[in-house]
Design a protein around this motif. Structure first.
Motif, PDB file in Angstrom:
ATOM      1  N   PRO A 188      -6.620 -13.110  -5.258  1.00 28.11           N
ATOM      2  CA  PRO A 188      -7.438 -12.045  -4.710  1.00 28.11           C
ATOM      3  C   PRO A 188      -7.081 -11.782  -3.244  1.00 28.11           C
ATOM      4  O   PRO A 188      -6.800 -12.700  -2.490  1.00 28.11           O
ATOM      5  CB  PRO A 188      -8.852 -12.591  -4.832  1.00 28.11           C
ATOM      6  N   ALA A 189      -7.086 -10.531  -2.865  1.00 28.39           N
ATOM      7  CA  ALA A 189      -6.804 -10.132  -1.491  1.00 28.39           C
ATOM      8  C   ALA A 189      -7.270  -8.700  -1.340  1.00 28.39           C
ATOM      9  O   ALA A 189      -7.815  -8.111  -2.270  1.00 28.39           O
ATOM     10  CB  ALA A 189      -5.308 -10.267  -1.190  1.00 28.39           C
ATOM     11  N   ASP A 190      -7.068  -8.140  -0.156  1.00 31.05           N
ATOM     12  CA  ASP A 190      -7.402  -6.742   0.030  1.00 31.05           C
ATOM     13  C   ASP A 190      -6.232  -5.876  -0.402  1.00 31.05           C
ATOM     14  O   ASP A 190      -5.095  -6.331  -0.469  1.00 31.05           O
ATOM     15  CB  ASP A 190      -7.751  -6.465   1.498  1.00 31.05           C
ATOM     16  N   ALA A 191      -6.501  -4.632  -0.749  1.00 33.88           N
ATOM     17  CA  ALA A 191      -5.468  -3.657  -1.110  1.00 33.88           C
ATOM     18  C   ALA A 191      -4.561  -4.171  -2.222  1.00 33.88           C
ATOM     19  O   ALA A 191      -3.346  -4.192  -2.103  1.00 33.88           O
ATOM     20  CB  ALA A 191      -4.657  -3.252   0.118  1.00 33.88           C
ATOM     21  N   ALA A 229      -3.427  -1.151 -14.709  1.00 29.59           N
ATOM     22  CA  ALA A 229      -2.615  -2.210 -14.109  1.00 29.59           C
ATOM     23  C   ALA A 229      -2.764  -3.503 -14.890  1.00 29.59           C
ATOM     24  O   ALA A 229      -3.864  -3.859 -15.332  1.00 29.59           O
ATOM     25  CB  ALA A 229      -3.000  -2.433 -12.655  1.00 29.59           C
ATOM     26  N   VAL A 230      -1.641  -4.206 -15.046  1.00 31.95           N
ATOM     27  CA  VAL A 230      -1.633  -5.568 -15.583  1.00 31.95           C
ATOM     28  C   VAL A 230      -0.983  -6.463 -14.542  1.00 31.95           C
ATOM     29  O   VAL A 230       0.098  -6.152 -14.035  1.00 31.95           O
ATOM     30  CB  VAL A 230      -0.853  -5.661 -16.909  1.00 31.95           C
ATOM     31  N   GLN A 255      -6.351  -1.415  -6.799  1.00 30.63           N
ATOM     32  CA  GLN A 255      -7.237  -0.739  -5.850  1.00 30.63           C
ATOM     33  C   GLN A 255      -6.532   0.425  -5.166  1.00 30.63           C
ATOM     34  O   GLN A 255      -7.122   1.483  -4.946  1.00 30.63           O
ATOM     35  CB  GLN A 255      -7.744  -1.747  -4.824  1.00 30.63           C
ATOM     36  N   VAL A 256      -5.259   0.233  -4.849  1.00 28.04           N
ATOM     37  CA  VAL A 256      -4.502   1.302  -4.204  1.00 28.04           C
ATOM     38  C   VAL A 256      -4.233   2.427  -5.198  1.00 28.04           C
ATOM     39  O   VAL A 256      -4.422   3.605  -4.878  1.00 28.04           O
ATOM     40  CB  VAL A 256      -3.184   0.774  -3.618  1.00 28.04           C
ATOM     41  N   TYR A 260       0.841  -1.206   0.000  1.00 30.12           N
ATOM     42  CA  TYR A 260       0.000   0.000   0.000  1.00 30.12           C
ATOM     43  C   TYR A 260       0.873   1.251   0.000  1.00 30.12           C
ATOM     44  O   TYR A 260       0.654   2.174  -0.794  1.00 30.12           O
ATOM     45  CB  TYR A 260      -0.919  -0.020   1.227  1.00 30.12           C
ATOM     46  N   ARG A 261       1.866   1.295   0.872  1.00 28.09           N
ATOM     47  CA  ARG A 261       2.692   2.495   0.986  1.00 28.09           C
ATOM     48  C   ARG A 261       3.534   2.707  -0.271  1.00 28.09           C
ATOM     49  O   ARG A 261       3.727   3.840  -0.723  1.00 28.09           O
ATOM     50  CB  ARG A 261       3.582   2.408   2.223  1.00 28.09           C
ATOM     51  N   ALA A 262       4.042   1.611  -0.838  1.00 23.74           N
ATOM     52  CA  ALA A 262       4.867   1.729  -2.041  1.00 23.74           C
ATOM     53  C   ALA A 262       4.038   2.223  -3.220  1.00 23.74           C
ATOM     54  O   ALA A 262       4.458   3.133  -3.949  1.00 23.74           O
ATOM     55  CB  ALA A 262       5.504   0.379  -2.362  1.00 23.74           C
ATOM     56  N   VAL A 263       2.863   1.637  -3.425  1.00 25.98           N
ATOM     57  CA  VAL A 263       2.022   2.057  -4.548  1.00 25.98           C
ATOM     58  C   VAL A 263       1.553   3.497  -4.340  1.00 25.98           C
ATOM     59  O   VAL A 263       1.521   4.297  -5.285  1.00 25.98           O
ATOM     60  CB  VAL A 263       0.835   1.101  -4.734  1.00 25.98           C
TER      61      VAL A 263
END
Length: 260
Positions: free
Chosen positions: A62-65, A80-81, A69-70, A39-42
């Motif tokens: 599949p997962a969160d964040a 995004a790919v 999504q970020v 999250y922080r990097a993106v």
């Protein structure tokens, strides 16, 4: 490359209970720490570097964040790919992203970077004349030295425009006995795995310019206590929460690096 060869183990897809016999107890913490680092990097890549396109090598959907999504939290026009080989992960990813024209999921062996970069969906969504972000998060320990990881990590960046970045993390360990034991157990399970030291990872990435604070334990890469928390830990894995505080040098090591 078999279905597990490029799997997220113990990366962004999480640690499964059946992996407990092979993975060190710190792996539960490391998985969550890596997700927070993503999250922080993106966020930095979108807000700080102005990047609007991501080629995620070894997706953990599949997962969160997730990356898409970020990035869209901060830039709705981002693209995004996701590239990977695990058929279960990819099937869930395609279902999750159905109808999303600015995101694609491709089946590709990450060792064959020409196949990744030549994929029609990459051609549709990625413009190599614009700055590109290439996340390689918790994937490189699945690349053996025989796979030429330096080449794998750099091929897309070499083709990309100035201002492109690599977001990177890899599990490292300074204890050669412990590292050899982990490599042997993962290999016996049919999972390609090579545990490196921090110095060995530094050598793979030399020539790229680390963004402050450089390559570190990902916990210490621009920590933000206010960022969204990761998903709760499954009940069967809760006994391992906090194991990373034992002080042993087994951790996720990484950062964000800029193409000179």
């Amino acid at each position: 490359m078999g279905p597990r060869r490029q799997g997220e183990l113990p990366g962004r897809s999480g640690v499964r209970a059946e992996d407990g016999a092979r993975l060190p107890p710190e792996s539960v913490d490391i998985t969550r720490q890596n997700r927070l680092f993503l999250y922080r990097a993106v966020r930095h890549l979108v807000v700080g570097a102005g990047i609007r396109q991501f080629l995620d090598m070894g997706c953990g959907l599949p997962a969160d964040a997730n990356v898409h999504q970020v990035d869209r939290e901060f830039a709705p026009d981002a693209r995004a790919v996701y590239a990977g080989i695990d058929p279960v992960v990819l099937a869930h990813a395609r279902a999750l992203l159905a109808g999303d024209g600015s995101t694609a999921v491709i089946t590709a062996d990450l060792r064959d970077q020409e196949a990744v970069l030549g994929h029609p969906e990459v051609g549709r969504l990625i413009d190599f004349d614009e700055p590109l972000a290439v996340p390689f998060l918790s994937v490189a320990h699945h690349l053996l030295d025989a796979d030429d990881p330096r080449r794998v990590l750099r091929t897309a960046l070499e083709r990309a425009a100035p201002g492109s970045h690599l977001a990177f993390s890899e599990i490292v360990c300074s204890d050669p006995v412990r590292a050899a034991d982990l490599d042997a157990r993962m290999g016996a399970a049919g999972i390609a795995w090579q545990t490196r030291t921090r110095a060995q990872v530094d050598a793979l990435l030399d020539g790229l310019d680390p963004v402050e604070p450089g390559l570190v334990n990902v916990v210490h890469w621009r920590p933000d206590p206010g960022q969204p928390p990761p998903a709760p830990v499954p009940g069967e894995l809760t006994p391992f929460v906090g194991a990373s505080r034992m002080g042993r040098d087994f951790r996720e090591y990484g950062g964000v690096l800029r193409k000179p």
